[in-house]
Scaffold this active site. Structure first.
Site, PDB file in Angstrom:
ATOM      1  N   CYS A 172     -30.082  -9.363   7.734  1.00  0.00           N
ATOM      2  CA  CYS A 172     -28.434  -9.482   7.452  1.00  0.00           C
ATOM      3  C   CYS A 172     -27.913 -10.578   8.092  1.00  0.00           C
ATOM      4  O   CYS A 172     -28.125 -10.951   9.169  1.00  0.00           O
ATOM      5  CB  CYS A 172     -27.849  -8.083   7.853  1.00  0.00           C
ATOM      6  N   HIS A 206     -20.563   1.727  -9.360  1.00  0.00           N
ATOM      7  CA  HIS A 206     -22.024   2.080  -8.996  1.00  0.00           C
ATOM      8  C   HIS A 206     -22.726   0.859  -8.362  1.00  0.00           C
ATOM      9  O   HIS A 206     -23.911   0.795  -8.297  1.00  0.00           O
ATOM     10  CB  HIS A 206     -22.881   2.622 -10.262  1.00  0.00           C
ATOM     11  N   LEU A 212     -22.421   5.636 -29.561  1.00  0.00           N
ATOM     12  CA  LEU A 212     -23.082   5.761 -30.864  1.00  0.00           C
ATOM     13  C   LEU A 212     -23.092   7.217 -31.413  1.00  0.00           C
ATOM     14  O   LEU A 212     -23.208   7.492 -32.558  1.00  0.00           O
ATOM     15  CB  LEU A 212     -24.491   5.313 -30.508  1.00  0.00           C
ATOM     16  N   TYR A 269     -35.104  -3.317  -8.630  1.00  0.00           N
ATOM     17  CA  TYR A 269     -33.773  -4.225  -8.723  1.00  0.00           C
ATOM     18  C   TYR A 269     -33.779  -5.539  -9.117  1.00  0.00           C
ATOM     19  O   TYR A 269     -33.126  -6.187  -9.645  1.00  0.00           O
ATOM     20  CB  TYR A 269     -32.766  -3.635  -7.745  1.00  0.00           C
ATOM     21  N   ASP A 312     -24.730  -4.830 -13.841  1.00  0.00           N
ATOM     22  CA  ASP A 312     -24.894  -6.150 -14.518  1.00  0.00           C
ATOM     23  C   ASP A 312     -23.504  -6.793 -14.540  1.00  0.00           C
ATOM     24  O   ASP A 312     -22.498  -6.022 -13.948  1.00  0.00           O
ATOM     25  CB  ASP A 312     -25.557  -6.088 -15.936  1.00  0.00           C
ATOM     26  N   CYS A 350     -26.052  -4.470   3.799  1.00  0.00           N
ATOM     27  CA  CYS A 350     -26.597  -4.279   5.223  1.00  0.00           C
ATOM     28  C   CYS A 350     -26.842  -2.906   5.570  1.00  0.00           C
ATOM     29  O   CYS A 350     -25.400  -2.059   5.567  1.00  0.00           O
ATOM     30  CB  CYS A 350     -26.189  -5.271   6.400  1.00  0.00           C
ATOM     31  N   SER A 381     -23.129   8.316 -21.320  1.00  0.00           N
ATOM     32  CA  SER A 381     -23.783   9.620 -21.915  1.00  0.00           C
ATOM     33  C   SER A 381     -22.964  10.769 -21.320  1.00  0.00           C
ATOM     34  O   SER A 381     -23.281  11.936 -21.852  1.00  0.00           O
ATOM     35  CB  SER A 381     -25.404   9.627 -21.572  1.00  0.00           C
ATOM     36  N   GLN A 439     -19.676   1.480 -14.586  1.00  0.00           N
ATOM     37  CA  GLN A 439     -20.954   2.089 -14.192  1.00  0.00           C
ATOM     38  C   GLN A 439     -22.030   1.130 -13.973  1.00  0.00           C
ATOM     39  O   GLN A 439     -22.956   1.270 -13.304  1.00  0.00           O
ATOM     40  CB  GLN A 439     -21.394   3.308 -14.725  1.00  0.00           C
ATOM     41  N   ASN A 440     -21.803   0.009 -14.886  1.00  0.00           N
ATOM     42  CA  ASN A 440     -22.985  -1.001 -14.978  1.00  0.00           C
ATOM     43  C   ASN A 440     -23.205  -1.694 -13.715  1.00  0.00           C
ATOM     44  O   ASN A 440     -22.017  -2.289 -13.287  1.00  0.00           O
ATOM     45  CB  ASN A 440     -22.783  -1.670 -16.175  1.00  0.00           C
TER      46      ASN A 440
HETATM   47  C1  BJW Z   1     -24.306   3.138 -26.990  1.00  0.00           C
HETATM   48  C2  BJW Z   1     -25.024   1.927 -27.642  1.00  0.00           C
HETATM   49  C3  BJW Z   1     -24.450   0.908 -28.374  1.00  0.00           C
HETATM   50  C4  BJW Z   1     -26.213   3.346 -26.381  1.00  0.00           C
HETATM   51  N1  BJW Z   1     -23.059   1.142 -28.649  1.00  0.00           N
HETATM   52  N2  BJW Z   1     -22.876   3.237 -27.225  1.00  0.00           N
HETATM   53  C5  BJW Z   1     -22.016  18.216 -10.483  1.00  0.00           C
HETATM   54  C6  BJW Z   1     -20.822  18.046 -10.501  1.00  0.00           C
HETATM   55  C7  BJW Z   1     -20.492  16.734  -9.652  1.00  0.00           C
HETATM   56  C8  BJW Z   1     -21.473  15.725  -9.349  1.00  0.00           C
HETATM   57  C9  BJW Z   1     -22.631  16.304  -9.227  1.00  0.00           C
HETATM   58  C10 BJW Z   1     -23.064  17.532  -9.849  1.00  0.00           C
HETATM   59  N3  BJW Z   1     -24.392  17.607  -9.871  1.00  0.00           N
HETATM   60  C11 BJW Z   1     -24.850  16.693  -9.143  1.00  0.00           C
HETATM   61  C12 BJW Z   1     -23.974  15.798  -8.944  1.00  0.00           C
HETATM   62  C13 BJW Z   1     -23.897  14.455  -8.273  1.00  0.00           C
HETATM   63  C14 BJW Z   1     -24.684  13.517  -9.049  1.00  0.00           C
HETATM   64  C15 BJW Z   1     -24.781  13.633 -10.487  1.00  0.00           C
HETATM   65  O1  BJW Z   1     -23.766  13.476 -11.090  1.00  0.00           O
HETATM   66  N4  BJW Z   1     -25.769  14.061 -10.968  1.00  0.00           N
HETATM   67  C16 BJW Z   1     -26.095  14.507 -12.307  1.00  0.00           C
HETATM   68  C17 BJW Z   1     -27.590  13.941 -12.696  1.00  0.00           C
HETATM   69  C18 BJW Z   1     -25.878  15.721 -12.465  1.00  0.00           C
HETATM   70  N5  BJW Z   1     -23.839  12.188  -8.796  1.00  0.00           N
HETATM   71  C19 BJW Z   1     -23.976  11.411  -7.632  1.00  0.00           C
HETATM   72  O2  BJW Z   1     -24.741  11.733  -6.652  1.00  0.00           O
HETATM   73  C20 BJW Z   1     -22.832  10.365  -7.387  1.00  0.00           C
HETATM   74  N6  BJW Z   1     -22.136  10.555  -6.041  1.00  0.00           N
HETATM   75  C21 BJW Z   1     -21.537  11.581  -5.896  1.00  0.00           C
HETATM   76  O3  BJW Z   1     -21.348  12.429  -6.785  1.00  0.00           O
HETATM   77  O4  BJW Z   1     -20.797  11.490  -4.728  1.00  0.00           O
HETATM   78  C22 BJW Z   1     -19.829  12.515  -4.262  1.00  0.00           C
HETATM   79  C23 BJW Z   1     -18.571  12.522  -4.899  1.00  0.00           C
HETATM   80  C24 BJW Z   1     -17.935  13.520  -5.698  1.00  0.00           C
HETATM   81  C25 BJW Z   1     -16.669  13.441  -6.018  1.00  0.00           C
HETATM   82  C26 BJW Z   1     -16.152  12.399  -6.094  1.00  0.00           C
HETATM   83  C27 BJW Z   1     -16.447  11.375  -5.367  1.00  0.00           C
HETATM   84  C28 BJW Z   1     -17.813  11.469  -5.045  1.00  0.00           C
HETATM   85  C29 BJW Z   1     -23.608   8.871  -7.418  1.00  0.00           C
HETATM   86  C30 BJW Z   1     -24.254   8.685  -8.797  1.00  0.00           C
HETATM   87  C31 BJW Z   1     -24.906   7.468  -8.802  1.00  0.00           C
HETATM   88  C32 BJW Z   1     -25.555   7.114 -10.134  1.00  0.00           C
HETATM   89  N7  BJW Z   1     -26.438   6.004 -10.088  1.00  0.00           N
HETATM   90  C33 BJW Z   1     -27.207   5.578 -11.138  1.00  0.00           C
HETATM   91  C34 BJW Z   1     -28.251   4.476 -10.593  1.00  0.00           C
HETATM   92  C35 BJW Z   1     -27.721   3.355  -9.894  1.00  0.00           C
HETATM   93  C36 BJW Z   1     -27.158   2.033 -10.557  1.00  0.00           C
HETATM   94  C37 BJW Z   1     -28.499   1.461 -11.276  1.00  0.00           C
HETATM   95  O5  BJW Z   1     -29.250   1.581 -10.979  1.00  0.00           O
HETATM   96  O6  BJW Z   1     -28.066   0.894 -12.169  1.00  0.00           O
HETATM   97  O7  BJW Z   1     -26.140   4.796 -12.026  1.00  0.00           O
HETATM   98  S1  BJW Z   1     -27.660   6.625 -12.332  1.00  0.00           S
HETATM   99  C38 BJW Z   1     -27.525   5.948 -13.572  1.00  0.00           C
HETATM  100  O8  BJW Z   1     -26.695   6.704 -14.691  1.00  0.00           O
HETATM  101  C39 BJW Z   1     -26.594   4.672 -13.318  1.00  0.00           C
HETATM  102  C40 BJW Z   1     -25.620   4.685 -14.448  1.00  0.00           C
HETATM  103  O9  BJW Z   1     -24.491   4.143 -13.899  1.00  0.00           O
HETATM  104  C41 BJW Z   1     -25.565   6.216 -14.562  1.00  0.00           C
HETATM  105  C42 BJW Z   1     -24.781   6.332 -15.867  1.00  0.00           C
HETATM  106  O10 BJW Z   1     -25.356   6.297 -17.026  1.00  0.00           O
HETATM  107  P1  BJW Z   1     -24.962   5.715 -18.345  1.00  0.00           P
HETATM  108  O11 BJW Z   1     -24.022   4.337 -18.026  1.00  0.00           O
HETATM  109  O12 BJW Z   1     -23.987   6.839 -18.965  1.00  0.00           O
HETATM  110  O13 BJW Z   1     -26.146   5.394 -19.241  1.00  0.00           O
HETATM  111  P2  BJW Z   1     -26.954   6.333 -20.090  1.00  0.00           P
HETATM  112  O14 BJW Z   1     -28.392   5.782 -20.455  1.00  0.00           O
HETATM  113  O15 BJW Z   1     -27.082   7.769 -19.615  1.00  0.00           O
HETATM  114  O16 BJW Z   1     -26.149   6.462 -21.378  1.00  0.00           O
HETATM  115  C43 BJW Z   1     -26.230   5.335 -22.229  1.00  0.00           C
HETATM  116  C44 BJW Z   1     -25.066   5.786 -23.528  1.00  0.00           C
HETATM  117  O17 BJW Z   1     -24.717   4.709 -24.155  1.00  0.00           O
HETATM  118  C45 BJW Z   1     -25.631   6.857 -24.395  1.00  0.00           C
HETATM  119  O18 BJW Z   1     -24.311   7.729 -24.528  1.00  0.00           O
HETATM  120  C46 BJW Z   1     -25.981   6.246 -25.790  1.00  0.00           C
HETATM  121  O19 BJW Z   1     -25.280   7.045 -26.863  1.00  0.00           O
HETATM  122  C47 BJW Z   1     -24.819   5.066 -25.693  1.00  0.00           C
HETATM  123  N8  BJW Z   1     -25.252   3.684 -26.337  1.00  0.00           N
HETATM  124  N9  BJW Z   1     -26.392   1.968 -27.283  1.00  0.00           N
HETATM  125  C48 BJW Z   1     -22.351   2.291 -27.994  1.00  0.00           C
HETATM  126  N10 BJW Z   1     -25.255   0.020 -28.939  1.00  0.00           N
END
Ligand code: BJW
Length: 230
Positions: free
Chosen positions: A133, A106, A199, A53, A91, A114, A174, A88-89
Site C-alpha cells: 500500500c 460494486h 433484452l 480482475y 468497467d 488497501c 438481471s 453495478q459495472n
Molecule cells: C442486455 C444485453 C443487451 C445482456 N442489452 N440488456 C436476499 C436479500 C438481500 C440480499 C441478499 C439476499 N440473499 C443474499 C444476499 C446478499 C447478496 C446477494 O444479493 N446475493 C444474491 C445472489 C441473492 N448481496 C451481497 O452480498 C451484496 N452486499 C450486501 O448485500 O451487503 C449487505 C447490504 C444489504 C442491504 C443494503 C446494503 C447492504 C454485495 C453484492 C456484490 C456483487 N458482486 C458482483 C461481483 C463483483 C463485481 C465484479 O466482479 O464485476 O457484482 S456479483 C455480479 O452480479 C457483479 C454484478 O455487478 C452483479 C449484477 O449482475 P448484472 O449486472 O445484473 O449482470 P447479469 O449477467 O446478471 O445480467 C445481465 C443482464 O443484461 C441480463 O438481464 C441480460 O438479459 C441483459 N443483457 N445483453 C440489454 N445487449
C-alpha cells in the site's frame, strides 16, 4: 423538471464486447463465484482472484463505450432535472462515454484498495496480490471491488436520490443481486415511474411499470430521446 435515477448492469456493456455474468457462457459459467467474488475466496487464493480482475481490467481497457453509454451521458448533459447514474459495472465505459454524476456501487477495476488501512490508489494494469500500500506500506493490495457479503458503496447517497426520484430506470441487469435488485421496489414505494430496459424481463421485471425490450444500443438512445422531448 423530473429527477431521474438510472441503475445499470452488465448488459449495457455487452455490445462493447464485455462479458455479462449470468449468460449461458458468461463469467459465472467460467468461474466459481465463491472462488473469485468473495472475501473468503480472496483469502484462500489471492493470486487467482487478482488474475481474474487483471484479465477483466485488460478486457475493459480494450473496449469502447457504445451508443447506450453515450446516450446516458447526453441525458445527464441535456436534462434539466437531476440525473444520477448508479452502475453495478466495474468497467469505466460510462466515464469514457461522458457521464459524470456516477456511482460505482460494486467498485471499479481501475482502483486498488488497501485491506489494512482502506487507502485507495489507481490500480496498475497488472496487480499482484500483496502489492504494498502506498500509504501504510502493508503488503495488502486488493482489487477495489465489492464482493458477496461486502457492503456496496455509497448506499446512503443512492437511497437519498431514489427518495427524490420521479423516474427510475434499470438497464441491462438481471435483478438477481441485492441490494441493487431492491431499488425498483423502493422507487415504486415513493411513487416514481419505473421502467426496465433489457433484452428480456429480469427476475424483478414484474415490479416495473413499463418495459423496453431489445439491445441497449437501440433501446437506450430511443428512451433518452423520448425523455428529452418531454
Ligand atoms: C442486455 C444485453 C443487451 C445482456 N442489452 N440488456 C436476499 C436479500 C438481500 C440480499 C441478499 C439476499 N440473499 C443474499 C444476499 C446478499 C447478496 C446477494 O444479493 N446475493 C444474491 C445472489 C441473492 N448481496 C451481497 O452480498 C451484496 N452486499 C450486501 O448485500 O451487503 C449487505 C447490504 C444489504 C442491504 C443494503 C446494503 C447492504 C454485495 C453484492 C456484490 C456483487 N458482486 C458482483 C461481483 C463483483 C463485481 C465484479 O466482479 O464485476 O457484482 S456479483 C455480479 O452480479 C457483479 C454484478 O455487478 C452483479 C449484477 O449482475 P448484472 O449486472 O445484473 O449482470 P447479469 O449477467 O446478471 O445480467 C445481465 C443482464 O443484461 C441480463 O438481464 C441480460 O438479459 C441483459 N443483457 N445483453 C440489454 N445487449
Amino acid at each position: 423538471m423530473s429527477n431521474i435515477v438510472i441503475l445499470t448492469g452488465a448488459g449495457i456493456s455487452a455490445e462493447s464486447g464485455i462479458e455479462t455474468f449470468r449468460a449461458e457462457t458468461g463469467l459465472w459459467a467460467q468461474h466459481r463465484v465463491e472462488d473469485v467474488a468473495t472475501p473468503e475466496g480472496f483469502g484462500r487464493n489471492p493470486d487467482l482472484v487478482v488474475d481474474f480482475y487483471n484479465a477483466r481490467r485488460a478486457s475493459a481497457a480494450s473496449a469502447d463505450p457504445n451508443a447506450a453509454h453515450v446516450a446516458l451521458a447526453r441525458l445527464e448533459a441535456e436534462h434539466t432535472g437531476d440525473v444520477l447514474l448508479v452502475t453495478q459495472n466495474v468497467d469505466d465505459l460510462h466515464e469514457r462515454g461522458g457521464s459524470q454524476n456516477l456511482i460505482h456501487m460494486h467498485g471499479a477495476l481501475n482502483s486498488a484498495l488497501c485491506a489494512v488501512c482502506d487507502h485507495r490508489w489507481p490500480a496498475p494494469m497488472v496487480m499482484a496480490a500483496g502489492d504494498p500500500c502506498p500509504a501504510c506500506a502493508a503488503p495488502a493490495a486488493r482489487p477495489d471491488i465489492v464482493w458477496f457479503g461486502e457492503m456496496p458503496y455509497q448506499m446512503e447517497r443512492i437511497f437519498e436520490a431514489i427518495s427524490r426520484a420521479d423516474i427510475f430506470a434499470a438497464i441491462g441487469t438481471s435483478g438477481n443481486v441485492y441490494p441493487a435488485a431492491g431499488f425498483v421496489a423502493e422507487a415504486a414505494r415513493i411513487g416514481a415511474q419505473t421502467i426496465e430496459i433489457n433484452l428480456e424481463p429480469s427476475a424483478v421485471g414484474s415490479q416495473f411499470d413499463d418495459a423496453l425490450l431489445g439491445p441497449a444500443t437501440q433501446t437506450v438512445p430511443d428512451w433518452v430521446a423520448q425523455i428529452l422531448k418531454g
